[in-house]
Design an enzyme around this catalytic site. Structure first.
Site, mmCIF file in Angstrom:
data_model
loop_
_atom_site.group_PDB
_atom_site.id
_atom_site.type_symbol
_atom_site.label_atom_id
_atom_site.label_comp_id
_atom_site.label_asym_id
_atom_site.label_seq_id
_atom_site.Cartn_x
_atom_site.Cartn_y
_atom_site.Cartn_z
ATOM 1 C CG ASP A 34 -1.790 -0.966 0.729
ATOM 2 O OD1 ASP A 34 -2.515 -1.226 1.812
ATOM 3 O OD2 ASP A 34 -1.613 -2.115 -0.008
ATOM 4 C CE1 TYR A 35 6.641 4.066 2.106
ATOM 5 C CE2 TYR A 35 5.669 5.284 2.563
ATOM 6 C CZ TYR A 35 6.746 4.923 2.306
ATOM 7 O OH TYR A 35 7.538 6.247 2.328
ATOM 8 C CG PHE A 37 -1.347 1.822 -4.700
ATOM 9 C CD1 PHE A 37 -1.721 2.703 -4.321
ATOM 10 C CD2 PHE A 37 -1.123 1.203 -6.064
ATOM 11 C CE1 PHE A 37 -2.647 3.231 -5.434
ATOM 12 C CE2 PHE A 37 -2.217 1.842 -7.117
ATOM 13 C CZ PHE A 37 -3.396 2.478 -7.046
ATOM 14 C CG LEU A 84 -34.474 -10.561 -11.750
ATOM 15 C CD1 LEU A 84 -32.466 -11.541 -10.677
ATOM 16 C CD2 LEU A 84 -34.267 -10.992 -12.909
ATOM 17 C CD GLU A 113 -25.384 -14.901 -12.905
ATOM 18 O OE1 GLU A 113 -25.275 -14.008 -12.460
ATOM 19 O OE2 GLU A 113 -25.464 -15.412 -13.923
ATOM 20 C CE LYS A 115 -32.545 -11.737 -5.538
ATOM 21 N NZ LYS A 115 -32.885 -10.485 -4.858
ATOM 22 C CG ASP A 117 -28.857 -8.333 0.458
ATOM 23 O OD1 ASP A 117 -29.853 -7.618 -0.690
ATOM 24 O OD2 ASP A 117 -28.842 -8.337 1.674
ATOM 25 C CD GLU A 173 -27.804 -6.541 -6.448
ATOM 26 O OE1 GLU A 173 -27.567 -6.071 -7.813
ATOM 27 O OE2 GLU A 173 -28.085 -6.082 -5.450
ATOM 28 C CE1 TYR A 225 -27.476 -7.663 -12.370
ATOM 29 C CE2 TYR A 225 -26.045 -8.243 -9.846
ATOM 30 C CZ TYR A 225 -27.300 -7.851 -10.655
ATOM 31 O OH TYR A 225 -27.748 -7.174 -10.573
ATOM 32 C CE LYS A 314 -35.450 -12.160 -2.994
ATOM 33 N NZ LYS A 314 -35.857 -10.558 -3.105
ATOM 34 C CB CYS A 408 -32.248 9.192 32.621
ATOM 35 S SG CYS A 408 -30.904 8.800 32.607
ATOM 36 C CB CYS A 411 -29.866 11.107 36.320
ATOM 37 S SG CYS A 411 -30.553 11.595 34.516
ATOM 38 C CB CYS A 426 -31.376 10.752 29.841
ATOM 39 S SG CYS A 426 -30.681 12.112 31.720
ATOM 40 C CB CYS A 432 -27.326 11.907 33.194
ATOM 41 S SG CYS A 432 -27.407 9.790 32.756
HETATM 42 P P1 AMP Z 1 -35.630 -8.127 -6.558
HETATM 43 O O1 AMP Z 1 -34.679 -7.161 -6.150
HETATM 44 O O2 AMP Z 1 -35.707 -9.428 -5.857
HETATM 45 O O3 AMP Z 1 -37.028 -8.430 -7.709
HETATM 46 O O4 AMP Z 1 -34.419 -9.067 -7.432
HETATM 47 C C1 AMP Z 1 -33.983 -8.621 -8.416
HETATM 48 C C2 AMP Z 1 -32.673 -8.143 -8.050
HETATM 49 O O5 AMP Z 1 -31.531 -8.673 -7.774
HETATM 50 C C3 AMP Z 1 -31.702 -7.236 -9.540
HETATM 51 O O6 AMP Z 1 -32.299 -6.250 -9.910
HETATM 52 C C4 AMP Z 1 -30.331 -7.191 -8.754
HETATM 53 O O7 AMP Z 1 -30.324 -6.366 -7.870
HETATM 54 C C5 AMP Z 1 -29.943 -8.380 -7.852
HETATM 55 N N1 AMP Z 1 -29.082 -8.760 -8.154
HETATM 56 C C6 AMP Z 1 -28.195 -9.854 -7.106
HETATM 57 N N2 AMP Z 1 -27.366 -10.782 -7.639
HETATM 58 C C7 AMP Z 1 -27.945 -10.726 -8.896
HETATM 59 C C8 AMP Z 1 -27.217 -11.259 -10.199
HETATM 60 N N3 AMP Z 1 -26.047 -12.361 -10.061
HETATM 61 N N4 AMP Z 1 -27.961 -11.306 -11.336
HETATM 62 C C9 AMP Z 1 -29.534 -10.851 -11.492
HETATM 63 N N5 AMP Z 1 -29.664 -9.660 -10.137
HETATM 64 C C10 AMP Z 1 -29.067 -9.699 -9.623
HETATM 65 ZN ZN ZN Z 2 -29.824 10.394 32.401
#
Ligand code: AMP
Ligand code: ZN
Length: 674
Positions: A34-35, A37, A84, A113, A115, A117, A173, A225, A314, A408, A411, A426, A432
């Protein structure tokens, strides 16, 4: 060095750093410390500043963010970003499979794949350069967040050499790794900034920030994706190959992907990840199943809302039952009261859970928690345990509901709740105990005044012995040598050491002092912004709530909290005392020696690159002739000093507002005209 050598040096450094970035952020392979870089990055920055004409507009130095826009533009998606269809059950997945077979027969493959979050993003590239990044928004149109996205290291700003089409869109994502989430949230908690409930909220909150320099500080990642472009099938026949291939262009594609011929293989993939997901460094909430072949995808088409060729399965959140023993109420240094549920210890997703946050009174009421209830506990986003409901069948016959306390627990002062806020406070700030001690502990903290030789326990002891009542007393300790010497376990050496640490802290800059005061909602970044904007505590104290709110990224709630703090006579008195002790209550600016006042009363903004001066030099020139620099284009701006390669959005905005644009020669003329 000759000019040609310099040009080459800039090019070489740019290429080298881009390569390291790609290796590190996409392939997770670190070729350089890192340094080293940072050293190279600094070298490049310096060269670019001196020779802006050779700087690549997409240089790795641009990744630190900083270009400030006041509001996101929205833009229509060329291909709508549909959601989806989703399911939690195997039967529905079976039906999905049957529907597909009816339309395209049995000769096809699935790609499975993870999913992720997070939040989805659409990236458009033209001739190998990232042109824009747009959020999903309502699916039809989204926010243009290109500058923020450019701070994400695993998203290439410039593609590697490759056979990519001149224009294409790629979707993925944006997410935050669990470890970064925990670390940053802890920091926010220590700073009395609002914490995020899960990594997804943190990621999406970050992408919506106005200040991309702040975005750059929060590590985000992105898996791609979906690829879209005109005549896509000339390039690839199927999704799998497109993903394999975009890796070579520089994109980050998740390695946990599988081609499946049979639905049984899909189920196996799902089962595997349902448990294995707990060992991933990021969160997934299911599996996405896509028909691989593009021609077959086309045959299947779309319903009004979803593609017929993909679905998401899911995972059910892991949930256990346990007994709620008691609720305790913790008072923090800002007086915020946090209810915590004490649970009968129970194993959940691999860890023992004993406590769960209940957030606030609303949450307790919403759950209608009773003494001795059996509750369902889930790990929200796999990380923070959460009570999601009560098993009413197991409710004890004569039990009563938990009632949020009026006063509280520390106090006894009556709690208050501000309009629009869910949290009780509070108000007894100066009486307090946990607030008094907490405020002093915050003040001396490493990221605050960083007082050496003084720790949290010392503060607590001194408070109990009556030596410390507030932060000002810390600076008066030197006059209590005798009392200090009488304390157990406190030798002369530690006393001297501590007193030296206290003296040294007086050198801390204004922004640190402001942060250390512990004003509710004022974290490190906000303190810095306030210090830079108002320059000293008096100007800040005199500012109205509206003026404070006018500072970038500062909302109403923060502004009101600052106002309230500084309006309080006790705090005013403390600030006077701190000033008398020699603490810095204004920023130290280089003394600006006015060369002239020819630009006085005029405001300027600099954009683009210039032949003879760096931007910093121009700003210095403007300020030393009495002009004022603004940070964004608004109707208040008198002149836009425009160089080459100015951003199109700035240009459009300036034109729309009719702001005169001048070049560097015009600026010099303006200075010398009088
Ligand atoms: P939903 O929001 O439950 O309708 O799920 C669809 C969302 O899943 C998409 O809009 C993407 O943001 C997300 N997502 C996460 N992983 C994937 C993936 N591998 N392929 C497609 N969508 C994905
Ligand atoms: Zn207090």
């Amino acid at each position: 060095m000759s000019v040609m050598d310099i040009e080459k040096k800039i090019k070489d450094l740019t290429a080298e750093l881009n390569h390291y970035n790609y290796q590190y952020y996409v392939l997770a392979d670190s070729l350089i410390s890192d340094y080293d870089f940072d050293l190279k990055l600094k070298e490049l920055e310096a060269l670019e500043r001196q020779y802006p004409e050779f700087a690549d507009p997409n240089s790795p130095t641009q990744r630190v963010g900083g270009d400030i826009t006041s509001k996101f533009k929205t833009e229509k998606h060329r291909w709508p970003m549909l959601s989806l269809g989703n399911t939690y059950s195997q039967e529905e997945l079976f039906d999905f499979d049957q529907r597909i077979r009816k339309i395209i027969g049995d000769q096809f493959e699935y790609v499975c794949e993870l999913k992720f979050d997070g939040l989805s993003i659409s990236l458009t590239y033209e001739n190998g350069l990232l042109k824009k990044a747009v959020t999903r928004g309502d699916g039809t149109q989204g926010d243009v967040v290109t500058n923020n996205i450019k701070t994400i290291r695993s998203i290439p700003i410039r593609l590697k050499e490759g056979d990519y089409p001149s224009q294409f869109e790629i979707r993925g994502e944006i997410f935050m790794h669990k470890s970064a989430f925990l670390r940053l949230n802890k920091e926010r908690e220590e700073n009395a900034e609002q914490t995020y409930a899960n990594p997804r909220n943190f990621a999406s909150g970050t992408i919506k920030l106005q200040d991309s320099a702040e975005v750059a500080k929060r590590p985000l990642d992105c898996f791609l994706y979906f690829l879209y472009c005109d005549n896509r099938t000339n390039l690839f026949h199927d999704h799998w190959n497109s993903l394999e291939h975009v890796k070579s262009w520089g994109f980050h594609v998740c390695e946990h992907t599988k081609k499946c011929n049979l639905l049984a293989d899909v189920f196996e993939f799902i089962d595997y990840w349902d448990t294995e997901r707990h060992n991933l460094g990021y969160e997934i909430d299911g599996i996405v199943i896509k028909v691989n072949d593009y021609a077959q995808q086309e045959d299947l088409g779309f319903t009004a809302k979803n593609p017929r060729w993909a679905i998401s399965y899911k995972f059910k959140a892991e949930r256990v039952e346990t007994t709620l023993n008691t609720i305790s109420y913790q008072v923090g240094r800002t007086g915020a009261v946090t209810p915590v549920a004490n649970l009968q210890p129970v194993l959940l997703a691999g860890t023992t859970v004993k406590r769960a946050s209940l957030h606030n009174a609303n949450e307790i009421a919403r759950l209608d928690l009773h003494q001795g209830d059996t509750v369902y506990v889930e790990k929200g986003g796999e990380i923070i345990p959460k009570i999601i409901g009560v098993n009413l069948e197991k409710r004890l016959p004569d039990t009563t509901a938990f009632i949020y306390p009026n006063s509280c627990p520390e106090c006894g002062t009556t709690l208050i709740r501000q309009e629009g806020e869910a949290v009780h406070y509070c108000p007894n700030e100066t009486g307090c105990p946990p607030q008094i001690v907490g405020k002093m502990q915050h003040f001396i903290g490493r990221k605050m005044m960083d007082i050496e030789g003084m720790g949290d326990e010392t503060v607590e002891t001194f408070f109990k012995k009556g030596l410390l009542h507030n932060i000002v007393d810390i600076y008066g300790l030197k006059d209590h040598q005798e009392a200090l010497q009488q304390l157990d376990r406190f030798g002369q050496k530690s006393i001297d050491n501590m007193l030296a640490g206290i003296e040294k802290s007086k050198e801390k800059p204004f922004e640190k002092v402001l942060f250390s005061l512990g004003i509710r909602h004022v974290g490190e970044t906000i303190a810095k912004k306030l210090a830079q904007h108002f320059k000293n505590i008096d100007a800040l104290a005199q500012a109205s709530t509206e003026e404070i709110e006018g500072v970038q990224d500062i909302g109403r709630r923060i502004a009101e909290s600052v106002k309230e703090y500084l309006d309080n006579p006790i705090h005013q008195q403390q600030i006077i005392s701190l000033r008398n002790y020699g603490l810095k209550l204004e920023i130290e600016e280089r003394e600006i020696i006015l060369a002239s006042e020819n630009l006085s009363g005029k405001t300027f903004l600099i954009s683009g690159v210039f032949a003879d001066y760096s931007r910093e030099q121009l700003a210095e020139l403007i300020e030393s002739n009495g002009g004022k620099m603004l940070s964004s284009i608004s109707a208040k701006l008198n002149y836009l000093v425009a160089g080459d390669k100015m951003g199109p959005s700035k240009l459009a905005k300036a034109e729309k507002l009719g702001i005169p644009m001048i070049n560097e020669q015009d600026l010099l003329d303006l200075i010398h005209s009088k």
